[in-house]
Scaffold this active site. Structure first.
Site, mmCIF file in Angstrom:
data_model
loop_
_atom_site.group_PDB
_atom_site.id
_atom_site.type_symbol
_atom_site.label_atom_id
_atom_site.label_comp_id
_atom_site.label_asym_id
_atom_site.label_seq_id
_atom_site.Cartn_x
_atom_site.Cartn_y
_atom_site.Cartn_z
ATOM 1 N N HIS A 506 0.823 -1.222 0.000
ATOM 2 C CA HIS A 506 0.000 0.000 0.000
ATOM 3 C C HIS A 506 0.852 1.265 0.000
ATOM 4 O O HIS A 506 0.326 2.376 -0.209
ATOM 5 C CB HIS A 506 -0.930 0.003 1.216
ATOM 6 C CG HIS A 506 -2.240 0.674 0.964
ATOM 7 N ND1 HIS A 506 -2.508 1.426 -0.160
ATOM 8 C CD2 HIS A 506 -3.397 0.713 1.695
ATOM 9 C CE1 HIS A 506 -3.736 1.896 -0.106
ATOM 10 N NE2 HIS A 506 -4.307 1.483 1.011
ATOM 11 N N ASP A 510 -2.272 2.099 -4.599
ATOM 12 C CA ASP A 510 -3.531 2.447 -3.948
ATOM 13 C C ASP A 510 -4.584 1.393 -4.248
ATOM 14 O O ASP A 510 -4.468 0.626 -5.207
ATOM 15 C CB ASP A 510 -4.026 3.814 -4.441
ATOM 16 C CG ASP A 510 -3.123 4.950 -3.980
ATOM 17 O OD1 ASP A 510 -2.505 4.806 -2.903
ATOM 18 O OD2 ASP A 510 -3.037 5.961 -4.698
#
Length: 533
Positions: A506, A510
């Site tokens: 992450h 995204d």
């Protein structure tokens, strides 16, 4: 002129290797490029071929020893050589007539043979050296007591060192006449711990006989093959003792195989690892009658050391979870079109290419197309910068009996469907037989892992660093699915459905990017219209 066999460098960042198996013994004739030994490193397990033809005259390190690259591990002499020099294991067996000296760097003092060896005319049993830097071992259990008859290669006692636990077999047949070290005693290597007497023991004291007995000294209990001490005795069938190692008995237990059915090719009919694996893959194993359901095995507490590969995997997994904040996205994909296409084309594909048509090249092709559209999923985060890779190097996780390895299909985006299928099949096959070269392991930019072969609905995989994403493949199953036609009418149909889980970093990717990638991947599979060549 003798030829040195050196520990090869199996990768730019690899500085040592562990000798897992010698495929030849001193005195054996070897051909150039014939497999000589097996090694294990941080990145790969491999067979090392002989650099020259001749006779293996000396082995300098035993199985289990970890050796620096470019260190000489063996000597190949030409065909006309004198009797082979003793290996470290053999030296421990041939020191029966004179005091033995520990290595110069050894902190433990040497121990001469016990007087009973001379008095009885028996054969001394010595503490073996379990590695170059091992100078002592602790006797954890005697499997025989004084007065017991023992066969050659029959497990005699168990030892523990700081690197490995092992069973030590008897070097000769006879009667155990003396035990010189009790359970729990720590003994220097080459110290005499027991005496084997009797007619068989007194019959052959030639150096060749001793070398032969020493060559079968050790059966290491690795994590995968560990067996509790209670299982040390071999099963008996119709009055005949079935002789085997803990690893063989473990494999037989896991596969519900009656060892009485397995032909043993070892000394005096001993069932070796190769024997049991050969039997498992034979038609006889598949034809054996189903057994009545046996009682569940009793759980036994034990502590076993990690194998080198298992320890490396553990380290890498912890590092990945520490480095990358993992996010997982699961998609269910209708694979009916692919299933029908494969069923229709598999015979012709195999005839044209020589490779069986599996689902993996379909999945790999769809992943490659999605990665080309969303290159961030194929990128890496290095030193606060995003590295967009110029190629898609596709890692294919392969489960082995002794661990997990990820060979790499390099420049996968340049390959046709058939080339991709060949490459995946070839790498997986050679991974299982330890035939991979160093440059075929590592360097991947995106990994596929197929836990579905074990029946998983889906898994949440751990990223293979320094990659940023990994795709887990779930089991393919038929399910009732609601289908809606162009007019909005709903019907229920049986479809072939499969879960796929994208694990991603992450910091770099995204949720929207992960979703777009999976949407493209799903579309490629559900609307497949590509030639499979």
């Amino acid at each position: 002129m003798p030829t040195d066999v050196k520990m090869p460098q199996m990768g730019e960042s690899i500085f040592e290797g562990t000798i897992t198996k010698w495929l030849k013994r001193p005195g054996d004739t070897v051909q150039k490029d014939e497999p000589l030994l097996e090694i294990s490193t941080d990145k790969v397990d491999a067979e090392i071929p002989s650099p020259a033809a001749g006779v293996l005259s000396e082995i300098k390190f035993p199985e289990g020893a970890t050796v620096q690259v470019n260190t000489i591990v063996a000597i190949i002499a030409d065909g006309s050589v004198p009797a082979p020099a003793a290996s470290p294991a053999q030296k421990s067996s041939t020191q029966s007539q004179a005091p033995t000296a520990a290595p110069a760097s050894s902190p433990a003092k040497s121990t001469p043979p016990h007087d009973s060896a001379v008095a009885t005319g028996g054969t001394p049993v010595v503490m073996p050296q379990m590695g170059e830097s091992i100078f002592e071992g602790t006797i954890t259990k005697w499997l025989k007591k004084v007065g017991d008859t023992v066969q050659k290669d029959e497990p005699l006692f168990e030892i523990s060192t700081d690197k490995v636990d092992a069973e030590v077999p008897s070097p000769i047949a006879g009667v155990l006449t003396a035990i010189n070290a009790s359970e729990g005693t720590t003994v220097p290597v080459n110290a005499v711990v027991a005496i084997i007497g009797g007619a068989d023991a007194e019959g052959d004291h030639t150096p060749a006989a001793k070398a032969d007995s020493a060559a079968t000294t050790i059966s290491a209990k690795r994590a995968l093959a560990a067996t509790p001490p209670e299982a040390a005795s071999s099963p008996v069938e119709s009055g005949r003792r079935l002789r085997s190692s803990p690893l063989v008995r473990r494999i037989a237990k896991e596969r519900s195989i009656d060892l009485a059915q397995v032909p043993g090719t070892g000394s005096a009919g001993r069932i070796t690892k190769d024997d049991i694996l050969r039997f498992v893959s034979s038609p006889a194993a598949s034809r054996r009658p189903a057994k009545v359901q046996a009682a569940l095995p009793e759980l036994k507490g034990e502590v076993v050391p990690l194998t080198r590969m298992r320890a490396i995997i553990a380290q890498r997994m912890v590092e990945s979870k520490r480095i990358s904040p993992h996010v997982h996205s699961v998609y269910k994909i209708d694979m009916t079109r692919i299933v029908r296409l494969r069923e229709r084309e598999k015979a012709g594909f195999e005839q044209r290419t020589g490779v069986k048509l599996t689902y993996m090249p379909f999945i790999a092709t769809a992943a490659i197309e999605a990665l080309r559209r969303f290159p961030i999923v194929n990128a890496s985060l290095v030193d606060e910068s995003i590295h967009y890779h110029a190629n898609i190097n596709l890692g294919i996780a392969v489960a082995l009996e002794w661990g997990l390895i990820v060979p790499t299909v390099r420049e996968a985006e340049r390959r046709s469907f058939a080339d991709l299928a060949r490459a995946i099949n070839d790498l997986a096959g050679r991974a299982r037989t330890k035939k991979l070269s160093p440059d075929e392991v590592g360097g991947s930019t995106f990994t596929l892992t197929n836990s579905g072969v074990f029946g998983d609905e889906f898994g949440t995989p751990i990223i293979n660093q320094p990659e940023s994403a990994i795709l887990a493949i779930g089991a393919l199953k038929k399910e009732p699915v609601v289908l809606t036609d162009a007019e909005g009418n709903d019907t229920i149909a049986i479809r072939s459905m499969q879960h796929f889980c994208l694990g991603f970093d992450h910091r770099l990717i995204d949720g929207a990017d992960g979703g777009k990638f999976m949407g493209e991947f799903k579309k490629a599979l559900e609307t497949w219209d590509r030639a499979i060549g």
